[in-house]
Design a protein around this motif. Sequence first.
Motif, PDB file in Angstrom:
ATOM      1  N   GLU A 144      10.062 -28.359  -5.616  1.00 45.12           N
ATOM      2  CA  GLU A 144      10.248 -27.301  -4.540  1.00 45.12           C
ATOM      3  C   GLU A 144       9.828 -25.977  -4.793  1.00 45.12           C
ATOM      4  N   VAL A 145       9.341 -25.674  -6.135  1.00 45.07           N
ATOM      5  CA  VAL A 145       8.777 -24.327  -6.539  1.00 45.07           C
ATOM      6  C   VAL A 145       7.192 -24.621  -6.705  1.00 45.07           C
ATOM      7  N   MET A 146       6.417 -23.456  -6.323  1.00 45.12           N
ATOM      8  CA  MET A 146       5.044 -23.860  -6.463  1.00 45.12           C
ATOM      9  C   MET A 146       4.488 -22.255  -6.949  1.00 45.12           C
ATOM     10  N   LYS A 147       3.341 -22.434  -7.740  1.00 45.24           N
ATOM     11  CA  LYS A 147       2.704 -21.320  -8.373  1.00 45.24           C
ATOM     12  C   LYS A 147       1.806 -20.769  -7.179  1.00 45.24           C
ATOM     13  N   SER A 148       1.666 -19.387  -6.705  1.00 49.01           N
ATOM     14  CA  SER A 148       0.830 -19.182  -5.629  1.00 49.01           C
ATOM     15  C   SER A 148       0.860 -17.685  -5.529  1.00 49.01           C
ATOM     16  N   TYR A 149      -0.100 -17.002  -4.786  1.00 50.29           N
ATOM     17  CA  TYR A 149      -0.097 -15.841  -4.620  1.00 50.29           C
ATOM     18  C   TYR A 149       0.777 -15.196  -3.462  1.00 50.29           C
ATOM     19  N   VAL A 150       1.349 -14.268  -3.866  1.00 54.13           N
ATOM     20  CA  VAL A 150       2.456 -13.739  -2.813  1.00 54.13           C
ATOM     21  C   VAL A 150       2.290 -12.357  -2.381  1.00 54.13           C
ATOM     22  N   LEU A 151       2.143 -12.159  -0.957  1.00 54.37           N
ATOM     23  CA  LEU A 151       2.068 -10.965  -0.494  1.00 54.37           C
ATOM     24  C   LEU A 151       3.397 -10.292   0.176  1.00 54.37           C
ATOM     25  N   THR A 152       3.572  -9.089  -0.526  1.00 54.22           N
ATOM     26  CA  THR A 152       4.828  -8.359  -0.012  1.00 54.22           C
ATOM     27  C   THR A 152       4.313  -6.863   0.476  1.00 54.22           C
TER      28      THR A 152
ATOM     29  N   GLN B 185       9.099  -6.080   0.928  1.00 57.63           N
ATOM     30  CA  GLN B 185       9.482  -7.323   1.818  1.00 57.63           C
ATOM     31  C   GLN B 185       8.354  -8.639   1.741  1.00 57.63           C
ATOM     32  N   PHE B 186       8.982  -9.794   1.684  1.00 61.53           N
ATOM     33  CA  PHE B 186       7.854 -10.818   1.676  1.00 61.53           C
ATOM     34  C   PHE B 186       7.219 -11.089   2.867  1.00 61.53           C
ATOM     35  N   ILE B 187       6.014 -11.372   2.832  1.00 61.73           N
ATOM     36  CA  ILE B 187       5.514 -11.748   4.177  1.00 61.73           C
ATOM     37  C   ILE B 187       4.849 -13.055   4.109  1.00 61.73           C
ATOM     38  N   GLY B 188       4.280 -13.536   2.876  1.00 62.93           N
ATOM     39  CA  GLY B 188       3.704 -15.078   2.862  1.00 62.93           C
ATOM     40  C   GLY B 188       3.007 -15.069   1.758  1.00 62.93           C
ATOM     41  N   ALA B 189       2.455 -16.390   1.484  1.00 60.48           N
ATOM     42  CA  ALA B 189       2.014 -16.862   0.212  1.00 60.48           C
ATOM     43  C   ALA B 189       0.711 -17.597   0.304  1.00 60.48           C
TER      44      ALA B 189
ATOM     45  N   TYR C 133       1.009  -5.078  -1.973  1.00 63.88           N
ATOM     46  CA  TYR C 133       1.139  -6.072  -3.253  1.00 63.88           C
ATOM     47  C   TYR C 133       0.826  -7.505  -3.141  1.00 63.88           C
ATOM     48  N   ILE C 134      -0.180  -7.890  -4.033  1.00 66.09           N
ATOM     49  CA  ILE C 134      -0.285  -9.443  -4.141  1.00 66.09           C
ATOM     50  C   ILE C 134      -0.098  -9.765  -5.586  1.00 66.09           C
ATOM     51  N   THR C 135       0.910 -10.668  -5.727  1.00 63.29           N
ATOM     52  CA  THR C 135       1.068 -11.105  -7.135  1.00 63.29           C
ATOM     53  C   THR C 135       0.960 -12.534  -7.400  1.00 63.29           C
ATOM     54  N   HIS C 136       0.643 -13.004  -8.396  1.00 59.76           N
ATOM     55  CA  HIS C 136       0.703 -14.368  -8.589  1.00 59.76           C
ATOM     56  C   HIS C 136       1.938 -14.867  -9.459  1.00 59.76           C
ATOM     57  N   GLU C 137       2.636 -15.547  -8.681  1.00 60.79           N
ATOM     58  CA  GLU C 137       4.034 -15.980  -9.175  1.00 60.79           C
ATOM     59  C   GLU C 137       4.629 -17.407  -8.438  1.00 60.79           C
ATOM     60  N   TYR C 138       5.715 -17.608  -8.901  1.00 59.06           N
ATOM     61  CA  TYR C 138       6.307 -18.949  -8.477  1.00 59.06           C
ATOM     62  C   TYR C 138       7.120 -18.628  -7.426  1.00 59.06           C
TER      63      TYR C 138
ATOM     64  N   PHE D  97       3.946  -2.444  11.950  1.00 56.59           N
ATOM     65  CA  PHE D  97       4.659  -2.831  10.981  1.00 56.59           C
ATOM     66  C   PHE D  97       3.877  -2.364   9.554  1.00 56.59           C
ATOM     67  N   LEU D  98       2.598  -2.405   9.561  1.00 55.85           N
ATOM     68  CA  LEU D  98       1.815  -2.293   8.612  1.00 55.85           C
ATOM     69  C   LEU D  98       0.788  -1.245   9.260  1.00 55.85           C
ATOM     70  N   SER D  99       0.843   0.226   8.694  1.00 53.13           N
ATOM     71  CA  SER D  99      -0.184   1.167   9.123  1.00 53.13           C
ATOM     72  C   SER D  99      -1.143   1.555   8.329  1.00 53.13           C
ATOM     73  N   VAL D 100      -2.466   1.812   8.701  1.00 53.90           N
ATOM     74  CA  VAL D 100      -3.502   1.954   8.126  1.00 53.90           C
ATOM     75  C   VAL D 100      -4.185   3.308   8.486  1.00 53.90           C
ATOM     76  N   LYS D 101      -4.405   3.984   7.385  1.00 53.66           N
ATOM     77  CA  LYS D 101      -4.984   5.302   7.232  1.00 53.66           C
ATOM     78  C   LYS D 101      -6.742   5.217   6.874  1.00 53.66           C
ATOM     79  N   THR D 102      -7.450   5.853   7.915  1.00 54.64           N
ATOM     80  CA  THR D 102      -8.795   5.575   7.799  1.00 54.64           C
ATOM     81  C   THR D 102      -9.328   7.085   7.720  1.00 54.64           C
ATOM     82  N   VAL D 103     -10.422   7.142   7.102  1.00 54.31           N
ATOM     83  CA  VAL D 103     -11.234   8.519   7.178  1.00 54.31           C
ATOM     84  C   VAL D 103     -12.672   8.064   7.593  1.00 54.31           C
ATOM     85  N   ASP D 104     -13.193   8.737   8.383  1.00 53.50           N
ATOM     86  CA  ASP D 104     -14.578   8.634   9.029  1.00 53.50           C
ATOM     87  C   ASP D 104     -15.518   9.837   8.857  1.00 53.50           C
TER      88      ASP D 104
END
Length: 497
Positions: free
Chosen positions: A152-160, A164-168, A201-206, A280-287
């Motif tokens: 039921e558990v896997m080692k994967s790359y997790v995006l938060t 807040q958990f977004i996906g893996a 953040y992207i982490t490598h975890e179970y 939900f996720l804002s982006v700041k850019t500089v041109d």
Amino acid sequence: MDELLHTGHEEAQESGLSLAPLRARLTGGADALRARLAPLRHKLDAATAGGRRVVNPLHLLAAAAVLGVAAVVGTVYTPSYVVSLDGVPLGTVTAPAEFEAVVNRVESRATGILGYDYDIAGEISYAPALTERDSITPIADFETYLFDQIGEVMKSYVLTVDGQFIGAAQDRATLDAVLEQIKAAYTTENTVSAEFTSGVYITHEYTASDVNQDPAAMLAALTANTNGQTVYEVQAGDTFMQIALDNGMTVSEMSELNPDVDINVIYIGQLLNVKEEIPFLSVKTVDNVTYTEEIACPVVEVEDDSMYQGESRVIDAGVPGEQIVNADIAYLNGVEQERTVLSTQVTREATNKVIAVGTKVRPSWLPNGYFIWPVYGNITSYFGYRSIFGSYSYHGGIDIATSYGTSIAAADGGTVVFAGRATGSMWSYGNLVIIDHGNGKQTYYGHCSSVLVSAGDKVYQGQPIARVGSTGRSTGNHCHFEVKINGTSVNPLSYLS
């Protein structure tokens, strides 16, 4: 697996976890070694008696060899336990408590990931052994093995994002691609930097095996809009309803954001809260951009005694200059926030703009450019459509109820263009005064009991021009106040100070 030096067959049986047999064998071996060395020690003592130091080289080499073996056994090997799960050897530990601590940690972490109590299944056993000190199994290897056995558990790359958990995903590149896709919506060929305003953040975890691994779903979650709010400053001609519609809101929604505001009475410069959609996720850019910019003409004023104070006219408009500008422009979700000019290069100088300004003392009747309230009282009917006398009709002004005979003041200075009883299509105004304030602005004062001025009169702001009544199409004493801009009625509440 780890290289092991096992004890005898009878001592390696899993009849118990005591190290007594192993210690006994080690103790017995040391005693036997000492016994074998005793004759050699006596010969050495005899050889050195009376000051003589005669030693047989072979005896010396034999003693060194025996002592070396004992030293190797004591320093290279250590008592240990072979850990097995359901009969499968996993490695070695110096004490069973070390592996038991690993099991507790894995079970606790798996419980947190899965959301329910998890226990490692299988029979754990320990067998005494001698192991090279450098070959004791690292604790992390046990944890990795046990986690790998949990389906039921896997080692994967997790995006938060901000915790807040977004996906893996099984590979980091998948998550990086989702994030780059979000940034791409706000970047151009001039973009020099792009970053998220939240903690990404992207982490490598179970993690649980059934978590979201769909890149499209992650992208949708990160770009979904949330409701925020910003401030809008009321401009001339605005109505509460139009401001709401312009910002994608209903009047009720906007009223909830402005609970202390009377939606029928707003004024120029008033700040109103309006809805703002924020990703939900804002982006700041500089041109970094290079563009051509107009240079305004320097203004030179010359006095003109043929015009009133406050009046002016352009004598020479001048020719604007031009310059090349290089600047860094900061954006938040594509909306400019800040502009930093790095350099400018003038390509054409601007010429002077010459303006004549009046010096003649202005008369009191000249318009001031803003409107005051003609009377004070309760507003009984607002600008816009309304139901009156059983029919639904358009109301071009506001009705301000007050006592009969109350003085009505000119909202601003100007020239009276009508004063008297309205007739024809305007009969419903009753006794009416119309003042022209110049620049296409006129004010109407209807249902008066009497008028105090005549057509052609110059009136100043605040001057009494009529008295409140109920003439024409009226149901009570009030002043009908109307503002027209270039012949079109506008909401007076947007212009009254």
